[in-house]
Design a protein around this motif. Structure first.
Motif, PDB file in Angstrom:
ATOM      1  N   THR A   1       0.827  -1.204   0.000  1.00  0.00           N
ATOM      2  CA  THR A   1       0.000   0.000   0.000  1.00  0.00           C
ATOM      3  C   THR A   1       0.861   1.253   0.000  1.00  0.00           C
ATOM      4  O   THR A   1       1.995   1.235   0.487  1.00  0.00           O
TER       5      THR A   1
ATOM      6  N   GLU B   1      -0.339   3.864   1.571  1.00  0.00           N
ATOM      7  CA  GLU B   1      -0.771   4.540   2.789  1.00  0.00           C
ATOM      8  C   GLU B   1       0.092   4.124   3.981  1.00  0.00           C
ATOM      9  O   GLU B   1       0.756   3.078   3.946  1.00  0.00           O
TER      10      GLU B   1
ATOM     11  N   GLN C   1       5.633   4.180   5.151  1.00  0.00           N
ATOM     12  CA  GLN C   1       4.807   4.652   4.037  1.00  0.00           C
ATOM     13  C   GLN C   1       5.564   4.437   2.729  1.00  0.00           C
ATOM     14  O   GLN C   1       6.586   5.064   2.468  1.00  0.00           O
TER      15      GLN C   1
ATOM     16  N   ASP D   1       5.024   5.153  -0.508  1.00  0.00           N
ATOM     17  CA  ASP D   1       4.336   5.910  -1.563  1.00  0.00           C
ATOM     18  C   ASP D   1       5.286   6.407  -2.643  1.00  0.00           C
ATOM     19  O   ASP D   1       4.859   7.045  -3.614  1.00  0.00           O
TER      20      ASP D   1
ATOM     21  N   MET E   1      -6.445  -4.281   5.816  1.00  0.00           N
ATOM     22  CA  MET E   1      -6.059  -3.320   4.786  1.00  0.00           C
ATOM     23  C   MET E   1      -7.055  -3.298   3.626  1.00  0.00           C
ATOM     24  O   MET E   1      -6.891  -2.511   2.693  1.00  0.00           O
TER      25      MET E   1
ATOM     26  N   SER F   1      -6.680  -2.414  -4.724  1.00  0.00           N
ATOM     27  CA  SER F   1      -5.724  -1.654  -3.909  1.00  0.00           C
ATOM     28  C   SER F   1      -5.958  -1.978  -2.437  1.00  0.00           C
ATOM     29  O   SER F   1      -7.026  -2.475  -2.054  1.00  0.00           O
TER      30      SER F   1
ATOM     31  N   LYS G   1      -5.283  -0.423   1.706  1.00  0.00           N
ATOM     32  CA  LYS G   1      -5.090   0.805   2.466  1.00  0.00           C
ATOM     33  C   LYS G   1      -4.146   0.562   3.643  1.00  0.00           C
ATOM     34  O   LYS G   1      -3.682  -0.561   3.876  1.00  0.00           O
TER      35      LYS G   1
ATOM     36  N   THR H   1      -2.964   0.495   7.761  1.00  0.00           N
ATOM     37  CA  THR H   1      -3.529  -0.170   8.933  1.00  0.00           C
ATOM     38  C   THR H   1      -2.550  -0.065  10.089  1.00  0.00           C
ATOM     39  O   THR H   1      -1.460   0.504   9.959  1.00  0.00           O
TER      40      THR H   1
END
Length: 434
Positions: free
Chosen positions: A35, A37, A75, A77, A208, A227, A229, A231
């Motif tokens: 993820t 996030e 993270q 990302d 997630m 996708s 997320k 957690t």
């Protein structure tokens, strides 16, 4: 190189708290790549293998905050996928077999991954076949490039499918589960591993937004989602540490409370120590091992010699056989230790024989232990730690032995046990790191 200098023969007492589970950590921390996030993980063990994996994630662009030593906020990302093909990744990941766990989430989310030849313990051959074949059945392609030492994997055509594993590999199952979680269609994995740590991974992915059913069984169904997320996740206590501390208490005739053991997740481990004659009480979520002068190995109903062997969960984890072998050396009675999974893990018994233990190494997989019943104590020697679990087994032997022992190559122990010398000193152990 560091070493432990141990002066044995001293009884210990007090309370010790097991660290977070090493084998869970390598799976859970890899899963943060699924993820973009934030993912917060707590009860992380502060050990070399886990810290090395966290460093790898940072170097590939994952943002890591560590407000406490046992807590990280990840993270992923802005991941640099090409870093996984760099000489720097090859060098660092070669020291850590757990780096193979990055392949599943990378294939799932970024459709490509690079896997170096495995490193880690010198305990025998550890195959990558289950991982690679599982990825192939999902539709990934792979080629091995001898010039750079990497397996190159591409997941552009992955699709959910039925997979029958030839062995219930824990890391193999975890890697395939992570790869399937973002793969279109439904993936069914039969003969899947079902260890508590894998159950933890599946539960985390479901939080997630994943769709995994059959958790805790050997038949998993993963419905791929588009996708996942962020957690929060808390790791279980390390069952191998818990078993190590039970063995330590028995060998040193000590009264030790092991606090916060996650009793429901220990499976057959407590029963196996009872078969060695070790008495202990369950007090809430704690295990209390009282001081006992002696312990006697059980026999089968027909009087036959007990055999203790490793087996996929819910059988006994192979990581505790080294500990149980050492504990048996001072029991009354005999036991056959059968290490089925790794052909070199019993070779450390030569050090125990030098210490005065009565052990017959039958072959690379089996050792017969004739318990001394404390008729004579082990004696201190200088020895080297060949792998994580054997290293701690030798440390337990040294703490129970007469005189001074020196344990070299303790970096192996540090790979799996957090501040082990400091925590043992708090119980009264005479151990110094040099």
């Amino acid at each position: 190189m560091s070493q432990f200098v141990v002066r044995g023969g001293h009884k210990l007492s007090g309370t010790i708290v097991p660290q977070g589970a090493k084998n869970e950590a390598l799976q859970i921390i890899s899963a943060v790549l699924l993820t973009a996030e934030p993912v917060t993980i707590t009860n992380i063990p502060d050990i070399l293998d886990v810290n090395l994996l966290i460093e790898l994630l940072q170097e590939m662009g994952v943002k890591v905050q560590r407000p406490e030593r046992d807590t990280c906020i990840f993270q992923a990302d802005d991941v640099d996928v090409d870093y996984l093909h760099s000489p720097a990744f090859h060098k660092k990941s070669g020291r850590l077999r757990g780096s193979v766990m990055l392949a599943g989430p990378m294939l799932a989310r970024f459709k490509k991954a690079f896997v170096p030849k495995p490193g880690g313990d010198k305990i025998g051959r550890r195959r990558l076949d289950t991982h690679i074949i599982g990825f192939e059945k999902l539709g990934a392609t792979f080629t091995y490039h001898p010039e750079d030492g990497f397996y190159h994997l591409s997941g552009d055509a992955m699709q959910g499918t039925y997979i029958l594993l030839d062995e219930p590999s824990v890391t193999g199952t975890a890697n395939i589960v992570m790869a399937a979680s973002l793969t279109p269609g439904t993936t069914t994995i039969y003969n899947a591993a079902c260890e508590p740590y894998l159950q933890q991974l599946c539960a985390m992915i479901n939080r997630m937004g994943g769709k995994i059913s059959g958790i805790g069984s050997n038949l998993l169904s993963i419905e791929g989602v588009s996708s996942l997320k962020g957690t929060e996740h808390r790791m279980l206590p390390d069952m191998i540490e818990i078993g190590s501390f039970i063995g330590l208490a028995a060998m040193t005739q000590s009264n030790i409370r092991i606090q916060g053991c996650g009793i429901p997740h220990l499976g057959i481990i407590p029963e196996k120590f009872r078969q060695l004659g070790i008495q202990f009480d369950i007090d809430g979520d704690d295990i209390v091992v009282p001081e006992q002068d002696s312990y006697e190995i059980q026999t089968y109903m027909d009087g036959g010699v007990l055999t203790i062997y490793d087996h996929p969960w819910p059988g006994l984890t192979p990581d505790l056989l080294s500990i149980m072998l050492v504990v048996a050396t001072q029991a009354r009675g005999s036991v056959l230790i059968h290490q089925k999974m790794f052909e070199s893990r019993l070779f450390f018994t030569d050090k125990l024989i030098d210490m005065g233990a009565q052990i017959i190494l039958c072959d690379p997989h089996r050792a017969a232990v004739i318990g001394l019943g404390r008729s004579q104590n082990l004696r201190g020697i200088t020895m080297s730690s060949p792998d994580i679990r054997a290293g701690v087994a030798l440390l337990i032997a040294a703490l129970s032995a007469d005189g001074k022992s020196v344990i070299q190559n303790i970096e192996q122990i540090d790979r799996g046990y957090q501040n082990i010398d400091g925590r043992l000193q708090a119980l009264g152990a005479h151990i110094v790191r040099e």
